[in-house]
Scaffold this motif. Sequence first.
Motif, short mmCIF file in Angstrom:
data_model
loop_
_atom_site.label_atom_id
_atom_site.label_comp_id
_atom_site.label_asym_id
_atom_site.label_seq_id
_atom_site.Cartn_x
_atom_site.Cartn_y
_atom_site.Cartn_z
N ALA A 97 0.85 -1.12 0.20
CA ALA A 97 -0.08 0.21 0.26
C ALA A 97 0.32 1.14 -0.01
CB ALA A 97 -0.77 -0.06 1.33
N THR A 98 2.00 1.09 -0.38
CA THR A 98 3.28 2.35 -0.35
C THR A 98 3.37 2.66 -1.83
OG1 THR A 98 4.22 1.66 1.85
CG2 THR A 98 5.25 2.76 0.58
N ILE A 99 3.52 3.51 -1.93
CA ILE A 99 3.87 3.77 -3.73
C ILE A 99 5.64 4.48 -3.67
CG2 ILE A 99 3.49 5.66 -6.02
CD1 ILE A 99 1.00 3.93 -4.29
N THR A 100 6.26 3.14 -4.49
CA THR A 100 7.62 3.86 -3.92
C THR A 100 7.98 4.32 -5.31
OG1 THR A 100 8.27 1.08 -5.13
CG2 THR A 100 7.90 1.30 -3.03
N PRO A 101 9.29 4.82 -5.57
CA PRO A 101 9.84 5.77 -6.42
C PRO A 101 9.55 4.75 -7.71
CG PRO A 101 11.16 5.99 -4.27
CD PRO A 101 10.34 4.55 -4.37
N ASP A 102 9.62 3.68 -7.97
CA ASP A 102 9.49 2.75 -9.64
C ASP A 102 7.91 2.69 -9.61
OD1 ASP A 102 9.69 1.01 -7.15
OD2 ASP A 102 11.15 0.02 -8.14
N ALA A 103 7.61 3.31 -8.76
CA ALA A 103 6.18 2.47 -9.12
C ALA A 103 4.73 3.76 -8.99
CB ALA A 103 5.53 2.10 -7.64
N THR A 104 3.54 3.82 -9.38
CA THR A 104 2.82 4.63 -9.85
C THR A 104 1.81 4.36 -9.50
OG1 THR A 104 1.35 4.15 -11.27
CG2 THR A 104 3.36 5.00 -11.75
N PHE A 105 1.00 5.30 -8.70
CA PHE A 105 -0.46 5.29 -8.02
C PHE A 105 -1.45 3.94 -8.39
CE2 PHE A 105 -4.95 6.15 -7.87
CZ PHE A 105 -5.40 6.13 -6.40
#
Length: 278
Positions: A106-114
């Motif tokens: 449930a955390t948006i990491t820098p290499d992912a998107t919402f």
Amino acid sequence: MPNLILDRLFSLQGQVAVITGGSGVLGGAIARGLGLAGARVAVMGRNEARAEAVVKDIIANGGESLAVLADVSDRAQLEVARDAILQHWGQIDILINAAGGNIPAATITPDATFFDMPHAAFEQVVSLNLVGTLLPSQVFGEAMVDKNQPRGCIVNISSMSAIRVISRVVGYSAAKAGIDNFTRWLAVELAQKYGDGLRVNAIAPGFFIGEQNRDLLLNPDGSLSDRGQKIIDHTPAGRFGEPEELLSTVIWLCSAGSSFINGVVVPVDGGFSIYSGV
């Protein structure tokens, strides 16, 4: 000579406190502080060994304590825990809802998107924090109102992410924002139906080093990570909080000294929530 006025206002002598998440870093510190203030403390968690370690600390400092195992998302387990506490001490006066946390999905990491976040992960973290506050409030709050003169105090744990946008933690932020609203709603509901002896408040801790955020805020050598440095740069106090710095606020909110305080969320954050960065 003891100060009888201060003792009357801030002592928790004779009261029974239940703390969910009481085996964690912050929850454990709060549990120990409640014991020092005179409360009999039920340390609730899912890990028996860790809960028992907190209990031993409280007893070693002259307090009374017992460990109870329950998952805050399981009403049946909470009811069993409540009945065991009532059988042991005969009353429940204080509930600290300290259980909660985040999950990676449930955390948006820098290499992912919402758009990549699975909604099931969002639901899971909201359930852990928000439903995990609602259910104990129902189960243990019912014991507070089931008296000739209803009295009791509930303290929820909010977060900086409830009032400031903090990147990445979308599910956790939404859940903690819900806890702020739930705190105010329940404060009104209980006071109007059962009288001014029942109060609900919350604290909003700033940034403290715990089990879940250590790797995000600190490098392996103990220096600040980039994210940790950003937080310190936006905290006027210039440091992270120490768990014991939560104690005076929690004890005040649970004591007669705050008898006219209801429905508030108190930041304990070194000034993070008020600083614009300029």
